[in-house]
Design an enzyme around this catalytic site. Structure first.
Site, PDB file in Angstrom:
ATOM      1  N   CYS A 387       1.711   4.358   0.870  1.00 32.90           N
ATOM      2  CA  CYS A 387       1.826   2.900   0.859  1.00 32.90           C
ATOM      3  C   CYS A 387       1.039   2.259   2.007  1.00 32.90           C
ATOM      4  O   CYS A 387      -0.182   2.122   1.904  1.00 32.90           O
ATOM      5  CB  CYS A 387       3.294   2.488   0.852  1.00 32.90           C
ATOM      6  SG  CYS A 387       3.516   0.827   0.181  1.00 32.90           S
ATOM      7  N   HIS A 516       5.377   5.201  -3.533  1.00 36.51           N
ATOM      8  CA  HIS A 516       6.127   6.090  -2.644  1.00 36.51           C
ATOM      9  C   HIS A 516       6.536   7.356  -3.384  1.00 36.51           C
ATOM     10  O   HIS A 516       7.650   7.426  -3.914  1.00 36.51           O
ATOM     11  CB  HIS A 516       7.370   5.383  -2.111  1.00 36.51           C
ATOM     12  CG  HIS A 516       7.068   4.292  -1.149  1.00 36.51           C
ATOM     13  ND1 HIS A 516       6.916   4.522   0.198  1.00 36.51           N
ATOM     14  CD2 HIS A 516       6.851   2.972  -1.328  1.00 36.51           C
ATOM     15  CE1 HIS A 516       6.639   3.381   0.815  1.00 36.51           C
ATOM     16  NE2 HIS A 516       6.593   2.421  -0.092  1.00 36.51           N
ATOM     17  N   GLU A 518       7.499  10.079  -2.291  1.00 35.58           N
ATOM     18  CA  GLU A 518       8.651  10.754  -1.661  1.00 35.58           C
ATOM     19  C   GLU A 518       9.974  10.397  -2.334  1.00 35.58           C
ATOM     20  O   GLU A 518      10.938  11.150  -2.270  1.00 35.58           O
ATOM     21  CB  GLU A 518       8.698  10.445  -0.162  1.00 35.58           C
ATOM     22  CG  GLU A 518       9.078   9.009   0.234  1.00 35.58           C
ATOM     23  CD  GLU A 518       7.897   8.041   0.278  1.00 35.58           C
ATOM     24  OE1 GLU A 518       6.842   8.350  -0.315  1.00 35.58           O
ATOM     25  OE2 GLU A 518       8.036   6.967   0.899  1.00 35.58           O
TER      26      GLU A 518
HETATM   27  N1  GLN Z   1       3.416  -3.523   4.400  1.00 32.70           N
HETATM   28  C1  GLN Z   1       2.723  -3.064   3.238  1.00 32.70           C
HETATM   29  C2  GLN Z   1       2.928  -3.978   2.043  1.00 32.70           C
HETATM   30  O1  GLN Z   1       3.861  -4.758   2.025  1.00 32.70           O
HETATM   31  C3  GLN Z   1       3.138  -1.646   2.905  1.00 32.70           C
HETATM   32  C4  GLN Z   1       4.561  -1.533   2.461  1.00 32.70           C
HETATM   33  C5  GLN Z   1       5.104  -0.134   2.547  1.00 32.70           C
HETATM   34  O2  GLN Z   1       4.536   0.718   3.204  1.00 32.70           O
HETATM   35  N2  GLN Z   1       6.221   0.120   1.903  1.00 32.70           N
HETATM   36  O3  GLN Z   1       2.176  -3.923   1.120  1.00 32.70           O
END
Ligand code: GLN
Length: 542
Positions: A387, A516, A518
């Site tokens: 992410c 994600h 994970e």
């Molecule tokens: N801050 C980034 C976004 O909002 C990544 C979010 C995250 O890593 N869950 O896109």
């Protein structure tokens, strides 16, 4: 007749009530029952999405996009199933929906009261979750500790359910028995008090899971049995274990499953913990070779505990993948801010077999993370960006390879000449309205995998679904420039053409995901990308 098991905690928090719930659920599932589990968190937040990770621990996300507690993650990992929005409940959720109903005249002109209307709403939600899962046995974990003001109304719901469904409701108290150093003996008194607090709420525990550093012995079982109206065999030993995945097997040593079924008037349909036992024997094997994986984090100020909690699913996913290669993952915490102040420290990363840059928000530690990513790219250290990790890898590539000087993510600055990561248009609308709660791009979205890539090799198929939690995305305007300089987009959301996976060829493993992965890794089915990542790390180790 559907059965319900309530799990409450005694003496103190953090003693593994979630793992105990997941483990009991696993045992009952292995007996051939359709089992589901839900978590009740007594806080006022409607969900976990707006809380800081140091406050709450990592936020878990379900398929249908609910931001919730890690316990839901544990249930999923143990049961190997996906849970939904309905499997989670907070005080905030309960009150929000009740107040909305009241405004819509759904209470038919009645005076809406804390009792009985709140417990009734809680019961309705529990039944809805059980029905949604078509569960034969539903486990309900009530967060917090008995005796707290916060969870009284949930205990009230648990009490009423037994009244309405005699023979179908069971209460399990997960309690803690300290062994104070100066005394050197396990003490039962706090558990006696906890159980009596339950009595005050009109509930008699049917089973006590005795959490302690060591197994509970016979004299102490006798004492609790005598004091608390329980048979000795209903007090189950639950000593500390190395790995949470051992807990179901430990409970079974004290016949927990059989005892529960008997109390619920159910008969075992089968028993099948074979796969689980195999897993645990791999975990237990002591002298497995190791891979050293660094996780670049920023929640250091509150100590190592905060870290393990803030990145829990990442740690679990790394372990699952490592075990599948018959290895152990040794995890090292890398403080992103350190590399901003002391770039010479980057060299120390060479001893690592792989580096993960996990999800995150905001500006702290960003430049340090970007430096780490650059180092991994140049030194060919396996790198996995999750992410924010993908977004920062794109920023790094734009700045250092495509020479887009000052490239950045809009999350940090609106003034960059090259906003290679920018906000999703619908997200801007939400932020303008200050609509922050549960409003990110959340949950499962499709991803189409490009042929001949690392992603294609890992997944072995070309269409997947993964869980998301973000507001920003790769900016399509600058993407052609990056692709021209060698960046490979190996996963795309087909409906909206959003970048889901990037990777680099000519590198042992350099992959970033907008989602994600994970969150859907499970011990018996490790995530394919984590498996590939660990494979590359093992190769580097050798
Ligand atoms: N801050 C980034 C976004 O909002 C990544 C979010 C995250 O890593 N869950 O896109």
């Amino acid at each position: 007749m559907r059965k319900y098991i309530f799990i409450t905690g005694g003496v103190m928090s953090g003693i593994g009530k979630g793992v105990a719930t997941a483990s009991l659920a696993k045992i009952l599932q292995s007996y051939g029952f359709r089992v589901s589990a839900m978590k009740i968190d007594p806080y006022i937040n409607v969900d976990a999405g707006t809380m800081n990770p140091t406050e709450h621990g990592e936020v878990f996300v379900t398929d249908d996009g609910l931001e919730c507690d890690q316990d839901i993650g544990n249930y999923e990992r143990f049961l190997g199933i996906s849970l939904h929005r309905v499997n989670y409940m907070t005080t905030g959720m309960v009150y929000l929906s009740m107040i909305q109903k009241e405004r819509n005249l759904e209470y038919g002109g009645k005076c809406v009261q804390v009792v009985p209307h709140v417990p009734e709403e809680v019961i309705a939600r529990i039944e809805r979750a059980a029905e949604n899962a078509k569960a034969e046995i539903m486990l309900i974990e009530i967060g917090g500790t008995v005796g707290e003001y916060e969870n009284l109304l949930f205990l009230e719901a648990a009490r009423i359910m037994k009244l309405r469904k005699p023979g179908s409701v069971l209460y399990v108290l997960v309690s803690y028995l300290p062994v104070p150093g100066v005394i050197g003996e396990m003490k039962t008194k706090p558990t006696q008090h906890a159980s009596r607090s339950l009595n005050v709420a009109g509930i008699q525990a049917d089973i006590i899971l005795a959490r302690s550093a060591v197994p509970i012995d016979k004299p102490r079982k006798e004492k609790l049995s005598f004091a608390l109206n329980l048979r000795e065999e209903d007090i189950i030993s639950a000593p500390d274990v190395k790995s949470i995945y051992e807990v179901p097997l430990n409970f079974e040593k004290d016949q927990l499953g059989t005892i529960v079924l008997k109390k619920l008037g159910l008969k075992k349909k089968k028993t099948d913990l074979r796969e689980w036992k195999k897993l645990v024997s791999v975990i237990r094997k002591t002298n497995k070779p190791r891979v050293r994986i660094g996780i670049v984090g920023k929640y250091f100020t509150t100590g190592a505990f905060a870290l393990a909690d803030s990145y829990l699913s990442v740690i679990e996913a790394l372990k699952h993948a490592s075990w599948s290669h018959r290895h152990d993952a040794e995890i090292l915490w890398l403080d992103a801010e350190e590399y901003e102040k002391h770039p010479e420290k980057l060299r120390e990363l060479k001893v690592l077999d792989g580096v993960v840059v996990p999800g995150g928000f905001g500006s702290r530690g960003i430049e340090g993370k970007i430096k780490v990513i650059e180092f991994c790219r140049k030194e060919k250290i396996p790198f996995f960006g999750l992410c924010y990790g993908l977004q920062l890898a794109v920023v790094e590539y734009a700045r250092n390879v495509a020479k887009l000087e000052g490239a950045h993510t809009e999350e940090i600055t609106k003034k960059s000449p090259y906003p290679v990561i920018h906000i999703l248009p619908e997200q801007q609308v939400l932020l303008d309205k200050k609509d922050y709660g549960g409003s990110m791009r959340l949950g499962l979205y499709d991803c189409k995998i490009a042929k001949g890539t690392i992603a294609a090799r890992a997944y072995g198929k070309d269409k997947i679904k993964e869980r998301h939690r973000h507001r920003y995305e790769v900016n399509a305007t600058f993407l052609p420039k990056l692709i021209k300089r060698g960046l490979v987009v190996s996963g795309i959301n087909p409906q909206r053409d959003l970048v889901e996976i990037i990777e680099l060829p000519n590198h042992p493993f350099f992959v970033g995901t907008q989602f994600h992965p994970e969150l859907i890794s499970r011990p018996l089915t490790p995530h394919p990308l984590f498996r590939e990542f660990i494979k590359a790390a093992i190769k580097r180790h050798k």
